[in-house]
Design an enzyme around this catalytic site. Structure first.
Site, PDB file in Angstrom:
ATOM      1  CG  HIS A  87      -9.129  -4.268 -68.685  1.00  0.00           C
ATOM      2  ND1 HIS A  87     -10.276  -3.568 -68.895  1.00  0.00           N
ATOM      3  CD2 HIS A  87      -8.654  -4.558 -69.937  1.00  0.00           C
ATOM      4  CE1 HIS A  87     -10.511  -3.433 -70.196  1.00  0.00           C
ATOM      5  NE2 HIS A  87      -9.540  -4.028 -70.856  1.00  0.00           N
ATOM      6  CG  ASP A 105     -15.743  -4.681 -64.143  1.00  0.00           C
ATOM      7  OD1 ASP A 105     -14.877  -3.886 -64.541  1.00  0.00           O
ATOM      8  OD2 ASP A 105     -16.185  -5.611 -64.838  1.00  0.00           O
ATOM      9  CG  HIS A 149     -13.795   4.027 -66.201  1.00  0.00           C
ATOM     10  ND1 HIS A 149     -13.338   4.647 -67.335  1.00  0.00           N
ATOM     11  CD2 HIS A 149     -14.159   2.768 -66.565  1.00  0.00           C
ATOM     12  CE1 HIS A 149     -13.457   3.819 -68.361  1.00  0.00           C
ATOM     13  NE2 HIS A 149     -13.938   2.670 -67.923  1.00  0.00           N
TER      14      HIS A 149
HETATM   15  C1  SDX Z   1     -12.808  -1.714 -66.801  1.00  0.00           C
HETATM   16  O1  SDX Z   1     -10.754   1.564 -69.852  1.00  0.00           O
HETATM   17  C2  SDX Z   1     -11.912   1.045 -69.895  1.00  0.00           C
HETATM   18  O2  SDX Z   1     -12.828   1.512 -70.553  1.00  0.00           O
HETATM   19  C3  SDX Z   1     -12.077  -0.239 -69.103  1.00  0.00           C
HETATM   20  C4  SDX Z   1     -13.491  -0.789 -69.038  1.00  0.00           C
HETATM   21  C5  SDX Z   1     -13.929  -1.351 -70.362  1.00  0.00           C
HETATM   22  O3  SDX Z   1     -15.148  -1.463 -70.591  1.00  0.00           O
HETATM   23  O4  SDX Z   1     -13.041  -1.784 -71.147  1.00  0.00           O
HETATM   24  O5  SDX Z   1     -14.393   0.225 -68.632  1.00  0.00           O
HETATM   25  C6  SDX Z   1     -13.586  -1.953 -68.048  1.00  0.00           C
HETATM   26  O6  SDX Z   1     -11.656  -2.081 -66.738  1.00  0.00           O
HETATM   27  C7  SDX Z   1     -13.456  -0.966 -65.673  1.00  0.00           C
HETATM   28  C8  SDX Z   1     -12.477  -0.711 -64.470  1.00  0.00           C
HETATM   29  C9  SDX Z   1     -12.450  -2.001 -63.643  1.00  0.00           C
HETATM   30  N1  SDX Z   1     -11.373  -1.930 -62.645  1.00  0.00           N
HETATM   31  C10 SDX Z   1     -11.669  -1.767 -61.317  1.00  0.00           C
HETATM   32  O7  SDX Z   1     -12.804  -1.618 -60.861  1.00  0.00           O
HETATM   33  C11 SDX Z   1     -10.457  -1.828 -60.401  1.00  0.00           C
HETATM   34  C12 SDX Z   1     -10.553  -0.712 -59.370  1.00  0.00           C
HETATM   35  N2  SDX Z   1     -10.377   0.547 -60.079  1.00  0.00           N
HETATM   36  C13 SDX Z   1      -9.063   1.149 -60.078  1.00  0.00           C
HETATM   37  O8  SDX Z   1      -8.000   0.282 -60.001  1.00  0.00           O
HETATM   38  C14 SDX Z   1      -8.927   2.346 -60.997  1.00  0.00           C
HETATM   39  O9  SDX Z   1     -10.002   3.151 -60.764  1.00  0.00           O
HETATM   40  C15 SDX Z   1      -8.797   2.129 -62.496  1.00  0.00           C
HETATM   41  C16 SDX Z   1      -7.680   1.187 -62.819  1.00  0.00           C
HETATM   42  C17 SDX Z   1     -10.059   1.601 -63.072  1.00  0.00           C
HETATM   43  C18 SDX Z   1      -8.526   3.482 -63.121  1.00  0.00           C
HETATM   44  O10 SDX Z   1      -7.290   3.883 -62.646  1.00  0.00           O
HETATM   45  P1  SDX Z   1      -6.722   5.339 -62.978  1.00  0.00           P
HETATM   46  O11 SDX Z   1      -7.624   6.148 -63.811  1.00  0.00           O
HETATM   47  O12 SDX Z   1      -5.335   5.132 -63.431  1.00  0.00           O
HETATM   48  O13 SDX Z   1      -6.810   6.032 -61.611  1.00  0.00           O
HETATM   49  P2  SDX Z   1      -5.602   6.116 -60.655  1.00  0.00           P
HETATM   50  O14 SDX Z   1      -5.132   4.731 -60.363  1.00  0.00           O
HETATM   51  O15 SDX Z   1      -4.657   7.143 -61.196  1.00  0.00           O
HETATM   52  O16 SDX Z   1      -6.313   6.671 -59.333  1.00  0.00           O
HETATM   53  C19 SDX Z   1      -6.497   8.056 -59.127  1.00  0.00           C
HETATM   54  C20 SDX Z   1      -6.651   8.155 -57.622  1.00  0.00           C
HETATM   55  C21 SDX Z   1      -5.512   7.460 -56.868  1.00  0.00           C
HETATM   56  O17 SDX Z   1      -5.459   8.093 -55.590  1.00  0.00           O
HETATM   57  P3  SDX Z   1      -4.207   9.125 -55.326  1.00  0.00           P
HETATM   58  O18 SDX Z   1      -2.944   8.423 -55.776  1.00  0.00           O
HETATM   59  O19 SDX Z   1      -4.552  10.339 -56.169  1.00  0.00           O
HETATM   60  O20 SDX Z   1      -4.258   9.388 -53.848  1.00  0.00           O
HETATM   61  O21 SDX Z   1      -7.855   7.451 -57.228  1.00  0.00           O
HETATM   62  C22 SDX Z   1      -7.499   6.335 -56.428  1.00  0.00           C
HETATM   63  C23 SDX Z   1      -6.017   6.057 -56.651  1.00  0.00           C
HETATM   64  O22 SDX Z   1      -5.454   5.460 -55.494  1.00  0.00           O
HETATM   65  N3  SDX Z   1      -8.317   5.208 -56.884  1.00  0.00           N
HETATM   66  C24 SDX Z   1      -8.911   4.355 -56.069  1.00  0.00           C
HETATM   67  C25 SDX Z   1      -9.635   3.500 -56.895  1.00  0.00           C
HETATM   68  N4  SDX Z   1      -9.453   3.844 -58.178  1.00  0.00           N
HETATM   69  C26 SDX Z   1      -8.616   4.916 -58.158  1.00  0.00           C
HETATM   70  N5  SDX Z   1      -8.876   4.238 -54.702  1.00  0.00           N
HETATM   71  C27 SDX Z   1      -9.624   3.231 -54.202  1.00  0.00           C
HETATM   72  N6  SDX Z   1     -10.362   2.374 -54.942  1.00  0.00           N
HETATM   73  C28 SDX Z   1     -10.377   2.470 -56.281  1.00  0.00           C
HETATM   74  N7  SDX Z   1     -11.106   1.614 -57.011  1.00  0.00           N
END
Ligand code: SDX
Length: 389
Positions: free
Chosen positions: A229, A324, A268
């Protein structure tokens, strides 16, 4: 889905809730605060005006804005005992841990804040929290630097006051040009609210038990601290440093696709298109680097984005840069250390958390948060004495 996906007053603050604070269209990459497009607010407004908009539901006129700015400025100081409390942390305490503890501790200085149905008191606590977050964030930063804490200078604007408490007696680059101060103002606007994200949900859930707002916001800070997050901005800089050069980007991307790495700052839960905030931040970064010189890590970030936006792994999962991905590069150019980046997220997000807390209290349907569960364990098992196990 056990009804988890639909609005149900009995289970608010879990899968869904009603709100009129922030609108997001994840497919189109749209973000609006109280109906105003984020692009217009970033371009024409300032953080304190946006905080007023989020909390009060409308833009202030001149008299309303001046009264709001005066009231917030009036509350920037914290009790000397709280400063003593902060000085008790280890020299290397993470600023987010210090902020979390200090905001929680604030509730003990204002026992009247537990009277959450008194409108006057609610409005006062909201002004106090918005005012004190930069002071506590700056105190935590100075603590980590081993420098004396700098008191607020209430002649300065909200953002300039924050920078003064951080960098006084250090001759930082930001003083060189208003464009750097404006870049921080824009970042504050962009981070102010974001619908029902994890930390806002935490504030709503904790607030739904009718505890005081300081305790609810401390819970939001705790949720924001996590690397998935708010902690992602700090994780992006560490990732870019670890990649080290543009030449290493292809092998890093392969590591991501193999599941050995996560591309921090990408993806996201809601945006399945470019995060509109990332676009604005990228432009602000270009303005900042005109003043401070280009951050060498920017080249790695741009190369990562270029490859990821063309690669099937990311395209098929609709992974785009989020808020971010570039923000840390600006914070670094403003001479913030990485451990301060999430504090820089928590400070502006406080107005969004409080706007949502207030909305929850005013929404007659809201009940205590009580997530539904789908039970998957055993049933009807009989107790077996220890000796027979
Ligand atoms: C913020 O919610 C909000 O609005 C938050 C925010 C706010 O203003 O409050 O916008 C701020 O938290 C932004 C997000 C910051 N976090 C990151 O940048 C961390 C990296 N991102 C991921 O961990 C992920 O994208 C999330 C946590 C942000 C979202 O996760 P989801 O929607 O639960 O997606 P998921 O984990 O279910 O992933 C779906 C697929 C998976 O692959 P498969 O299992 O289908 O093979 O996408 C992949 C994940 O492995 N994936 C990524 C990835 N994000 C998702 N693979 C590599 N790198 C990534 N960053």
């Amino acid at each position: 889905d056990g009804g988890l996906a639909t609005y149900d007053p009995g289970f608010v603050n879990t899968a869904s809730c009603r709100s009129s604070v922030t609108f997001i269209d994840g497919d189109k990459g749209i973000l609006e605060y109280r109906g105003y497009p984020i692009e217009q607010l970033a371009e024409q407004s300032n953080y304190l005006e946006v905080a007023y908009l989020l909390v009060n539901g409308k833009l202030p006129n001149k008299a309303e804005y001046e009264a709001w700015a005066h009231d917030v400025t009036y509350h920037t100081f914290v009790h000397e005992n709280l400063k003593t409390f902060m000085q008790g942390f280890r020299y290397d305490a993470h600023p987010m841990g210090m902020l979390l503890a200090s905001v929680g501790a604030l509730s003990t200085f204002y026992p009247e804040s537990r009277n959450i149905f008194d409108e006057e008191s609610r409005a006062l606590q909201i002004r106090r929290l918005i005012a004190k977050m930069p002071t506590l964030g700056a105190f935590a930063f100075r603590h980590a630097q081993g420098k004396p804490y700098v008191y607020p200078d209430n002649e300065l604007s909200y953002t300039a006051n924050f920078l003064s408490m951080l960098f006084k007696m250090s001759e930082p680059k930001y003083a060189a040009d208003d464009r750097l101060v404006r870049a921080l103002e824009i970042l504050f606007i962009l981070h102010a609210d974001h619908e029902q994200n994890a930390s806002t949900n935490a504030v709503r859930a904790i607030g739904s038990t009718q505890v005081d707002p300081y305790t609810a916001v401390a819970g939001g800070i705790g949720a924001l601290y996590g690397p998935l997050h708010g902690g992602a901005n700090e994780a992006v800089l560490k990732m870019l440093r670890r990649i080290g050069s543009v030449d290493n980007v292809p092998s890093f991307i392969e590591g991501v696709k193999a599941g050995d790495e996560r591309l921090m700052g990408f993806g996201h839960r809601v945006y399945k298109n470019y995060d509109p905030r990332a676009k604005i931040i990228k432009k602000a970064a270009d303005d900042v680097f005109e003043v401070t010189g280009i951050n060498p890590l920017l080249k790695i970030a741009v190369e990562l984005e270029k490859i990821a936006l063309e690669d099937e792994y990311f395209v098929s999962r609709k992974l785009y840069p989020n808020v971010d991905f570039y923000s840390g590069l600006i914070y670094e150019a403003l001479e913030f250390p990485p451990e301060m980046f999430t504090v820089l997220f928590a400070i502006p997000r406080t107005s969004g958390w409080l706007a949502q807390w207030l909305e929850m209290l005013n929404d007659g349907d809201q009940k205590i948060a009580r997530p539904k569960q789908i039970y998957t364990g055993e049933r009807g098992t009989q107790y077996v004495p220890m000796g027979d196990r």
